[in-house]
Design a protein around this motif. Structure first.
Motif, PDB file in Angstrom:
ATOM      1  N   TRP A 138      -0.696  -7.854   4.372  1.00  0.00           N
ATOM      2  CA  TRP A 138      -0.787  -6.657   5.223  1.00  0.00           C
ATOM      3  C   TRP A 138       0.124  -6.530   6.101  1.00  0.00           C
ATOM      4  O   TRP A 138       1.035  -5.443   6.551  1.00  0.00           O
ATOM      5  CB  TRP A 138      -2.277  -6.082   5.607  1.00  0.00           C
ATOM      6  N   GLN A 143       3.908   0.535   8.515  1.00  0.00           N
ATOM      7  CA  GLN A 143       2.622   0.033   8.507  1.00  0.00           C
ATOM      8  C   GLN A 143       2.224  -1.204   8.474  1.00  0.00           C
ATOM      9  O   GLN A 143       0.953  -1.651   9.115  1.00  0.00           O
ATOM     10  CB  GLN A 143       2.396   0.677   6.959  1.00  0.00           C
ATOM     11  N   TYR A 186       8.045   1.007   4.727  1.00  0.00           N
ATOM     12  CA  TYR A 186       6.451   0.286   4.811  1.00  0.00           C
ATOM     13  C   TYR A 186       6.627  -0.661   6.204  1.00  0.00           C
ATOM     14  O   TYR A 186       5.238  -0.992   6.437  1.00  0.00           O
ATOM     15  CB  TYR A 186       6.249  -0.339   3.725  1.00  0.00           C
ATOM     16  N   ARG A 194       0.386   7.031   1.707  1.00  0.00           N
ATOM     17  CA  ARG A 194      -0.236   7.219   2.681  1.00  0.00           C
ATOM     18  C   ARG A 194       0.275   6.292   3.987  1.00  0.00           C
ATOM     19  O   ARG A 194      -0.546   5.519   4.394  1.00  0.00           O
ATOM     20  CB  ARG A 194      -1.727   7.089   2.401  1.00  0.00           C
ATOM     21  N   SER A 195       1.272   6.344   4.240  1.00  0.00           N
ATOM     22  CA  SER A 195       1.845   5.657   5.464  1.00  0.00           C
ATOM     23  C   SER A 195       2.178   6.750   6.387  1.00  0.00           C
ATOM     24  O   SER A 195       3.063   5.882   7.430  1.00  0.00           O
ATOM     25  CB  SER A 195       2.931   4.844   4.949  1.00  0.00           C
ATOM     26  N   TRP A 215       0.914  -1.108   0.103  1.00  0.00           N
ATOM     27  CA  TRP A 215      -0.106  -0.013   0.058  1.00  0.00           C
ATOM     28  C   TRP A 215       0.686   1.187   0.112  1.00  0.00           C
ATOM     29  O   TRP A 215       1.502   1.465   0.942  1.00  0.00           O
ATOM     30  CB  TRP A 215      -1.030  -0.128   1.235  1.00  0.00           C
TER      31      TRP A 215
END
Length: 404
Positions: free
Chosen positions: A173, A106, A103, A235-236, A88
């Motif tokens: 995720w 996240q 990342y 958007r992290s 993401w």
């Protein structure tokens, strides 16, 4: 230290945005895989989308910047070279493998999610995660179809593929699984330790490091950007993390506040880039058709302010309420967005159908534009394996791609 506000004309701001988006032809890129990898690294992410009326958005965005692009290149960069990975970013994205560590926060956040929707999925399907992970460990890479029941088999909690797919996504995720490749468009999952190259830095960044990464990544890709646009690029990071990093980088002179002519908003740019922005030449007189998910136009308010172009993707709008069409693509001519085209690849007949074509009221057609438009349209047809272009409605004109 250069920290005083810099004034930029709207023309210069647009040219800087196009330059950093690799759409002005001024950046020399190598051909083949290396050139495509550098595009992804320069943009920070390339958004993945499922719509396939023409080549999918991620392929289109790369082809727009690298005309020699072929979809097989992206597969090789992911599955063989490990130069990119999926996660993401702005949304579901292809990302530079060198950015992986940024990342990790996240991923860790998804282990104890604050989001109510994610918590609910974890409560419902979390019990499947360990057996799914173990099956992949033993059998190797698997896709969601590998968890569908055999014909006639009794459906139970394990073999109900929808919960299994949710569990796969939760493992993804959380960073336990990665996408090792796509077969067609199907994600194939494997253990992260079997996908992640040895050279990747996996140190957990602190909030200050993450914030600096997000600000630098956004300004590298956008040239000039408002604080909200920086946050929305990848958007992290929270509002506070980005704000603190932006203030720090302004304080040390790496970033400078910018005013853009005619726009009542605070912009920022890297000091290095803004110092030579005025020396950028005019964008070449060529036409590009931009995917609705292209990095240049994905932030619609930004596009409206910098380019004076109001754009909405209408594929989610009922047909009778659409103004321009199902999958309209903005038309870039030089440094202006001058109209939109609604194409569809009819793959059986090998025709590229132009369902609609509309120009901005202020734009006047000229011979130079028409010649560049013709070339771009034929190139789009070839990229979609089409031999002809056909116009619908009152645009009854056909062109043979091979007969240019």
């Amino acid at each position: 230290m250069l920290s005083e506000r810099i004034d930029l004309s709207l023309d210069v701001a647009r040219r800087l945005a196009l330059h950093t988006q690799l759409l002005d032809g001024a950046t020399a890129l190598p051909g083949g895989k290396e050139g495509v990898a550098r595009v992804i690294e320069a943009l920070g992410y390339v958004q993945i989308d499922t719509i396939s009326v023409v080549q999918r958005a991620h392929h289109h965005a790369l082809w727009t910047r690298r005309p020699d692009y072929d979809p097989d290149i992206l597969h090789e960069l992911q599955a063989q070279d490990r130069r990119v990975f999926e996660y993401w970013g702005h949304a579901a994205s292809y990302l530079p493998m060198s950015d992986f560590r940024f990342y990790i926060p996240q991923m860790r956040g998804h282990r104890a999610p604050k989001n109510k929707w994610v918590r609910g999925r974890l409560e419902l399907c979390g019990h499947l995660m360990a057996p799914i992970r173990e099956r992949i460990r033993q059998e190797g890479p698997l896709g969601s179809k590998d968890f569908e029941p055999e014909p006639g088999a009794e459906r139970g909690a394990w073999w109900d593929w929808k919960p299994a797919k949710v569990a796969l996504e939760l493992l993804f995720w959380q960073g336990e699984l990665m996408i090792t490749e796509r077969r067609g468009f199907q994600r194939i999952y494997d253990l992260t330790e079997r996908v992640l190259p040895d050279w990747v830095d996996t140190r957990l960044p602190d909030e200050a490091e993450l914030g600096r990464f997000l600000v630098r990544r956004a300004l590298q890709a956008y040239g000039v950007a408002q604080e909200a646009e920086i946050r929305d690029h990848i958007r992290s990071g929270s509002r506070a993390i980005v704000a603190a990093a932006l203030a720090e980088l302004v304080e040390v002179g790496e970033v400078v506040p910018v005013s853009v002519e005619g726009i009542e908003a605070d912009y920022f740019a890297s000091t290095e880039r803004v110092e030579w922005a005025a020396d950028l030449g005019d964008a070449p007189a060529r036409v590009s058709f931009l995917s609705p998910f292209d990095n240049l136009i994905i932030q619609r308010d930004r596009v409206a302010q910098l380019f004076g172009f109001a754009y909405t993707l209408e594929c989610y709008t009922p047909a009778e309420k659409r103004q321009f069409g199902y999958y309209t693509m903005p038309i870039l001519w030089g440094d202006r967005l001058v109209g939109r085209i609604d194409p569809k690849a009819e793959r059986k007949s090998r025709e590229l159908v132009v369902c609609n074509l509309a120009f901005e009221p202020w734009f006047e057609l000229c011979d130079a534009f028409l010649a560049a438009f013709d070339t771009a349209l034929r190139d789009l047809a070839q990229f979609n394996a089409c031999e002809r272009v056909r116009f619908e409605r009152d645009m009854q004109q056909e062109m043979n791609v091979d007969g240019r």
